[in-house]
Scaffold this motif. Structure first.
Motif, short mmCIF file in Angstrom:
data_model
loop_
_atom_site.label_atom_id
_atom_site.label_comp_id
_atom_site.label_asym_id
_atom_site.label_seq_id
_atom_site.Cartn_x
_atom_site.Cartn_y
_atom_site.Cartn_z
N UNK A 51 0.84 -1.20 0.00
CA UNK A 51 0.00 0.00 0.00
C UNK A 51 0.88 1.25 0.00
N UNK A 52 1.91 1.24 0.86
CA UNK A 52 2.82 2.39 0.98
C UNK A 52 3.48 2.70 -0.37
N UNK A 53 3.94 1.64 -1.06
CA UNK A 53 4.62 1.86 -2.35
C UNK A 53 3.63 2.33 -3.41
N UNK A 54 2.54 1.59 -3.54
CA UNK A 54 1.58 1.86 -4.63
C UNK A 54 0.94 3.22 -4.54
N UNK A 55 0.66 3.66 -3.33
CA UNK A 55 -0.07 4.92 -3.19
C UNK A 55 0.88 6.12 -3.12
N UNK A 59 7.25 6.21 -6.26
CA UNK A 59 7.77 5.04 -5.54
C UNK A 59 9.29 4.88 -5.65
N UNK A 60 9.90 5.43 -6.73
CA UNK A 60 11.35 5.17 -6.84
C UNK A 60 12.12 5.82 -5.69
N UNK A 61 11.54 6.89 -5.11
CA UNK A 61 12.22 7.54 -3.99
C UNK A 61 12.19 6.65 -2.74
N UNK A 62 11.11 5.86 -2.63
CA UNK A 62 11.02 4.92 -1.49
C UNK A 62 12.11 3.87 -1.64
N UNK A 63 12.25 3.30 -2.86
CA UNK A 63 13.30 2.28 -3.08
C UNK A 63 14.68 2.88 -2.86
N UNK A 64 14.83 4.16 -3.27
CA UNK A 64 16.14 4.82 -3.12
C UNK A 64 16.51 4.88 -1.63
N UNK A 65 15.53 5.26 -0.80
CA UNK A 65 15.79 5.39 0.63
C UNK A 65 16.10 4.02 1.24
N UNK A 66 15.32 3.00 0.86
CA UNK A 66 15.56 1.66 1.40
C UNK A 66 16.94 1.14 0.97
N UNK A 67 17.28 1.39 -0.32
CA UNK A 67 18.58 0.90 -0.79
C UNK A 67 19.71 1.59 -0.03
N UNK A 68 19.48 2.86 0.32
CA UNK A 68 20.50 3.59 1.09
C UNK A 68 20.65 2.96 2.49
#
Ligand code: HEM
Length: 512
Positions: A51-55, A59-68
């Motif tokens: 839900x967090x990603x889709x909405x 979303x690429x910024x979310x992946x960027x933060x997680x990858x960091x």
């Protein structure tokens, strides 16, 4: 007939359910142990992180933060208690997408969604069945086969120009004229795909509204509700027994897709009718075969009745109509938006085309004489990929090799990740196209000049684009899309000096 007491039936059902639950739990524990990766804590018990990603708007910024935080390979929580491994390491991603053995396939849920939308065609098939379908469909999509379409693309682009000029004339005197940009570009692309791939002109730029246009327009106009987005995400990852149930959720989008099937069959019948009128000599003289002719005349590698063959062709047509025109249209619209924001880049693009005056409008010169146009198109495709994520599931145990070491959940440094059979994997295309370590700190900025820099072989090879996927499932329309992206707004004719570019297209729009 054997009588089974209801109590025994109930006990058997409960035992079966408990067995299934334990089996699924055991698989999950095994998969978790085999990967042992770090990742964000579960955000929602029911939806996990989906839900967090889709909405999220980006979303690429979310992946960027997680990858960091967790490194280029990490795990996230999915709906119904399961997990996925997020792979943003390019070596591991290539291993997953390019494995010729189809060791990583689309999830059962995703395939169910595809089947519901367009049937069991090339988008749905896996393994040998997918290989067979691609073998039949590939030839009409090669650059060699498509180069004959370039003059038709210019012709269609001229029709768009004429339609806009007519609109301008009819609205003379008004201070503002509104134009549905995506709608017009979608019509352009639908007509181009029809003529090039099916030998069939939809004539949408001339005002016709075939059911496929209505379906695609409605899909764009009717924004999916939050519930639909979440149901879709959940349906990709829910366990197989639930897939059918989720698939039956009422959705306006699902109903619209039914029109595409009717439209595709209608086109096929008309093209078959037209083909009957052509003599054998006329058919032989045609130096390229449209996809429809290849499908109608070719060997499908299996015995099919006439009606079964037609059903199979309609299925492939639906896949092309759903997967083809819209992503290219969306990319052209993004090109116009990005150029609108950067007048300096518009000028540079215009200058390159004017300086090439005299070059003909053949595919070869389009491909080689316009390095800046090439850079602009590559940059748009990089920055605005139309498919966000590629979900996969491992069909066998595997070991992913990483291009750089990561730290696992126990604090150990690892160079490879064990993947157990059944592990779900997501490769986020949008983030992969803008990983700062590969694309630089300005990776989320529109900068075509990055494609013109002199770089060593190693840096260049790291900079792969994920917009079209990779490996045996790479987008079949890639060459077609790139050709259309370069040619359609160029309106070149045979005389380049009179040609319009993306920039002119934008100016025309500002007049509107
Ligand atoms: C800018 C335009 C386009 C983009 C960004 C794009 C992107 C993609 C992506 C990411 C995939 C999935 C690869 C995977 O499953 O890993 C795909 C598959 C596919 N695309 Fe495209 N596409 C574009 C244009 C087109 C066009 C013009 C056509 C046809 C006329 C087309 C037909 C297909 C088909 C049939 C598949 C399924 C291939 C398979 O599973 O073997 N696409 N595309």
């Amino acid at each position: 007939m054997v009588f089974v007491p209801p109590g025994v039936l109930l006990a058997a059902s409960v035992s079966a359910l408990v067995y299934l639950l334990f089996k699924s739990l055991f698989r999950r524990i095994k998969s978790f142990k085999s990967t042992g990766l770090r990742g964000p804590p579960r955000r929602s018990l029911i939806l996990g992180e989906t839900g967090y990603i889709r909405l999220s708007p980006d979303p690429k910024l979310i992946y960027k933060e997680w990858a960091r935080q967790y490194g280029p390979v990490f795990r996230i929580a999915l709906p119904a208690g399961s997990e996925a491994i997020i792979v943003t390491d390019s070596k591991a991603a290539t291993q997953i997408l390019s494995k010729d053995t189809y060791s990583y396939v689309k999830t059962v849920g995703l395939r169910a969604v595809i089947e519901r939308l367009v049937g069991r065609g090339v988008l749905w098939a896996e393994g040998d069945e997918h290989k067979r379908q691609r073998r039949i469909m590939n030839p009409p999509f090669s650059t060699a086969a498509l180069r004959n379409s370039v003059p038709m693309i210019y012709e269609k682009a001229h029709q768009l120009q004429a339609a806009w000029e007519a609109l301008l004339d009819s609205e003379k005197g008004r201070s503002k004229v509104e134009v549905e940009l995506h709608d017009w570009i979608l019509k352009l692309l639908l007509d181009i795909v029809g003529c090039s791939i099916f030998d069939y002109d939809f004539h949408t730029l001339e005002g016709q509204t075939p059911p496929i246009l209505t379906a695609l327009q409605s899909l764009n106009d009717t924004k999916p509700t939050k519930l639909e987005i979440l149901a879709y995400m959940a349906s990709i990852f829910v366990p197989p027994p639930l897939v059918k149930w989720v698939g039956k959720l009422p959705s306006q989008r699902n109903q619209l897709m039914a029109n595409v099937a009717v439209s595709s069959r209608d086109i096929l019948e008309r093209v078959l009718e037209e083909s009957k009128k052509k003599t054998e000599v006329e058919k032989e003289d045609e130096d390229r075969k449209s996809l429809l002719r290849v499908l109608v005349e070719g060997d499908m590698g299996m015995d099919l009745s006439r009606e079964e063959r037609k059903d199979m062709i309609v299925t492939q047509m639906k896949a092309i109509l759903v997967a083809g025109p819209d992503p290219v249209a969306a990319t052209v619209v993004w090109a116009l938006i990005e150029l609108a924001r950067r007048p300096d880049i518009q000028e540079a693009l215009r200058a390159e085309i004017v300086a090439s005056a005299g070059a003909d409008a053949e595919w070869e010169s389009l491909d080689s004489s316009f390095p800046f146009l090439d850079a602009v198109v590559s940059e748009i495709v990089r920055l605005r990929p139309t498919t966000g994520e590629a979900p996969r599931v491992a069909v066998e145990d595997d070991v992913l090799q990483l291009s750089e070491p990561i730290i696992d959940a126990s604090g150990k440094v690892i160079n490879e990740v064990n993947i157990a059979k059944g592990t779900k994997i997501i490769i986020p295309n949008h983030y992969m196209n803008s990983v700062p370590a590969i694309w630089g700190e300005d990776s989320t900025t529109f900068n075509p000049y990055r494609w013109l820099r002199k770089e060593d072989e190693q840096t260049r090879s790291r900079r792969r684009l994920y917009s079209f996927g990779d490996g045996p499932r790479m987008c079949i329309g890639r060459a077609f899309a790139l050709m259309t992206l370069k040619a359609s707004p160029l309106f070149l004719d045979s005389n380049i000096e009179t040609g319009l570019t993306y920039c002119d297209l934008y100016r025309l729009l500002s007049l509107l």
